[in-house]
Write a protein that holds these residues in place. Structure first.
Motif, PDB file in Angstrom:
ATOM      1  N   SER A  16      33.162  34.398  38.143  1.00  0.00           N
ATOM      2  CA  SER A  16      34.363  34.395  37.313  1.00  0.00           C
ATOM      3  C   SER A  16      35.591  34.548  38.202  1.00  0.00           C
ATOM      4  O   SER A  16      35.678  35.494  38.980  1.00  0.00           O
ATOM      5  N   PHE A  17      36.525  33.624  38.066  1.00  0.00           N
ATOM      6  CA  PHE A  17      37.735  33.667  38.872  1.00  0.00           C
ATOM      7  C   PHE A  17      38.625  34.839  38.481  1.00  0.00           C
ATOM      8  O   PHE A  17      39.525  35.212  39.224  1.00  0.00           O
ATOM      9  N   SER A  18      38.363  35.432  37.333  1.00  0.00           N
ATOM     10  CA  SER A  18      39.174  36.578  36.917  1.00  0.00           C
ATOM     11  C   SER A  18      39.006  37.755  37.878  1.00  0.00           C
ATOM     12  O   SER A  18      39.890  38.605  37.971  1.00  0.00           O
ATOM     13  N   ASN A  19      37.894  37.809  38.621  1.00  0.00           N
ATOM     14  CA  ASN A  19      37.739  38.853  39.639  1.00  0.00           C
ATOM     15  C   ASN A  19      38.799  38.693  40.731  1.00  0.00           C
ATOM     16  O   ASN A  19      39.346  39.685  41.206  1.00  0.00           O
ATOM     17  N   VAL A  20      39.084  37.459  41.118  1.00  0.00           N
ATOM     18  CA  VAL A  20      40.142  37.228  42.105  1.00  0.00           C
ATOM     19  C   VAL A  20      41.486  37.627  41.517  1.00  0.00           C
ATOM     20  O   VAL A  20      42.308  38.274  42.169  1.00  0.00           O
ATOM     21  N   THR A  21      41.705  37.266  40.257  1.00  0.00           N
ATOM     22  CA  THR A  21      42.964  37.590  39.592  1.00  0.00           C
ATOM     23  C   THR A  21      43.193  39.094  39.574  1.00  0.00           C
ATOM     24  O   THR A  21      44.254  39.580  39.980  1.00  0.00           O
ATOM     25  N   PHE A  22      42.210  39.842  39.099  1.00  0.00           N
ATOM     26  CA  PHE A  22      42.369  41.292  39.025  1.00  0.00           C
ATOM     27  C   PHE A  22      42.445  41.911  40.413  1.00  0.00           C
ATOM     28  O   PHE A  22      43.164  42.888  40.625  1.00  0.00           O
ATOM     29  N   GLY A  23      41.707  41.370  41.374  1.00  0.00           N
ATOM     30  CA  GLY A  23      41.793  41.880  42.739  1.00  0.00           C
ATOM     31  C   GLY A  23      43.198  41.748  43.304  1.00  0.00           C
ATOM     32  O   GLY A  23      43.749  42.693  43.875  1.00  0.00           O
ATOM     33  N   VAL A  24      43.802  40.590  43.112  1.00  0.00           N
ATOM     34  CA  VAL A  24      45.159  40.368  43.609  1.00  0.00           C
ATOM     35  C   VAL A  24      46.154  41.246  42.853  1.00  0.00           C
ATOM     36  O   VAL A  24      47.063  41.830  43.451  1.00  0.00           O
ATOM     37  N   ILE A  25      45.991  41.376  41.546  1.00  0.00           N
ATOM     38  CA  ILE A  25      46.905  42.209  40.752  1.00  0.00           C
ATOM     39  C   ILE A  25      46.828  43.668  41.187  1.00  0.00           C
ATOM     40  O   ILE A  25      47.857  44.329  41.362  1.00  0.00           O
ATOM     41  N   PHE A  26      45.614  44.187  41.389  1.00  0.00           N
ATOM     42  CA  PHE A  26      45.465  45.581  41.817  1.00  0.00           C
ATOM     43  C   PHE A  26      46.144  45.817  43.166  1.00  0.00           C
ATOM     44  O   PHE A  26      46.834  46.809  43.372  1.00  0.00           O
ATOM     45  N   ILE A  27      45.935  44.900  44.088  1.00  0.00           N
ATOM     46  CA  ILE A  27      46.516  45.051  45.420  1.00  0.00           C
ATOM     47  C   ILE A  27      48.042  44.934  45.363  1.00  0.00           C
ATOM     48  O   ILE A  27      48.763  45.735  45.962  1.00  0.00           O
ATOM     49  N   LEU A  28      48.541  43.936  44.611  1.00  0.00           N
ATOM     50  CA  LEU A  28      50.000  43.775  44.496  1.00  0.00           C
ATOM     51  C   LEU A  28      50.659  44.966  43.813  1.00  0.00           C
ATOM     52  O   LEU A  28      51.795  45.328  44.141  1.00  0.00           O
ATOM     53  N   ALA A  29      49.972  45.579  42.877  1.00  0.00           N
ATOM     54  CA  ALA A  29      50.550  46.734  42.185  1.00  0.00           C
ATOM     55  C   ALA A  29      50.600  47.964  43.083  1.00  0.00           C
ATOM     56  O   ALA A  29      51.502  48.795  42.953  1.00  0.00           O
ATOM     57  N   LEU A  47      43.650  51.730  43.916  1.00  0.00           N
ATOM     58  CA  LEU A  47      43.817  50.337  43.516  1.00  0.00           C
ATOM     59  C   LEU A  47      43.464  49.359  44.635  1.00  0.00           C
ATOM     60  O   LEU A  47      42.952  48.275  44.365  1.00  0.00           O
ATOM     61  N   ILE A  48      43.733  49.727  45.869  1.00  0.00           N
ATOM     62  CA  ILE A  48      43.421  48.835  46.991  1.00  0.00           C
ATOM     63  C   ILE A  48      41.904  48.608  47.105  1.00  0.00           C
ATOM     64  O   ILE A  48      41.457  47.464  47.125  1.00  0.00           O
ATOM     65  N   PRO A  49      41.061  49.659  47.168  1.00  0.00           N
ATOM     66  CA  PRO A  49      39.609  49.400  47.195  1.00  0.00           C
ATOM     67  C   PRO A  49      39.103  48.673  45.942  1.00  0.00           C
ATOM     68  O   PRO A  49      38.198  47.854  46.026  1.00  0.00           O
ATOM     69  N   LEU A  50      39.705  48.974  44.789  1.00  0.00           N
ATOM     70  CA  LEU A  50      39.292  48.281  43.568  1.00  0.00           C
ATOM     71  C   LEU A  50      39.617  46.797  43.658  1.00  0.00           C
ATOM     72  O   LEU A  50      38.804  45.948  43.289  1.00  0.00           O
ATOM     73  N   GLY A  51      40.795  46.469  44.165  1.00  0.00           N
ATOM     74  CA  GLY A  51      41.159  45.066  44.341  1.00  0.00           C
ATOM     75  C   GLY A  51      40.275  44.373  45.358  1.00  0.00           C
ATOM     76  O   GLY A  51      39.802  43.247  45.137  1.00  0.00           O
TER      77      GLY A  51
END
Length: 169
Positions: free
Chosen positions: A110-123, A93-97
């Motif tokens: 697309s700002f959703s890339n930032v959203t998913f990046g932060v979510i993956f890292i936080l998870a 998840l860290i490299p994916l984020g």
């Protein structure tokens, strides 16, 4: 190089490497092959991304390079190898984020890339903190059970910002 020659040459190269390995002339271990394979795949995808204006391939390329870096750090002993199969998922998840954040930094599409990046890292962070004994399990459990709605809030804010940015264009 002509695209019609790439696949046959890649097959010849891989076959030659595997044949040399079969005769024990060079000893390629699975981690070494994965590191080199992921790094080459990542470089090829990033090369493709910077040759096209749409940057197609940047997300995958950065992901594979980050995975190769993670495997290299484990192989060199910089980062401990997870002893449990359950740790593979949070470590991916860290490299994916990070690759989502890199993709947004270069494309701004697309700002959703930032959203998913932060979510993956936080998870992944609480699980990794527990695994590497930075914080005890009960604290991780308490943090996750208390703050899991932050992931929903982050997703909602990301989609809201993404919609506002698309509307402004």
């Amino acid at each position: 190089m002509n695209k019609s020659y790439f696949f046959p040459l890649a097959l010849i190269a891989v076959g030659t490497i595997l044949l040399v390995n079969q005769f024990d002339l060079l000893n390629f271990t699975l981690p070494y092959l994965l590191i080199v394979g992921f790094a080459i795949l990542g470089v090829l995808l990033i090369r493709k991304a910077f040759l096209t204006p749409s940057r197609k391939g940047l997300l995958g390329g950065s992901f594979f390079i980050l995975i190769a870096s993670l495997l290299l750090m484990m192989d060199l002993g910089i980062m401990p190898i997870p002893s449990q199969d359950a740790m593979i998922f949070p470590m991916l998840l860290i490299p994916l984020g990070l690759s989502n954040l890199i993709y947004y930094a270069f494309t701004r599409s697309s700002f959703s890339n930032v959203t998913f990046g932060v979510i993956f890292i936080l998870a992944a962070l609480p699980v990794l903190f527990f695994y590497y004994s930075s914080i005890p399990f009960w604290e991780v459990s308490d943090i996750v059970s208390t703050y899991w709605p932050v992931l929903l809030i982050t997703a909602g804010l990301g989609f809201l910002i993404d919609g506002m940015l698309k509307k402004a264009k």
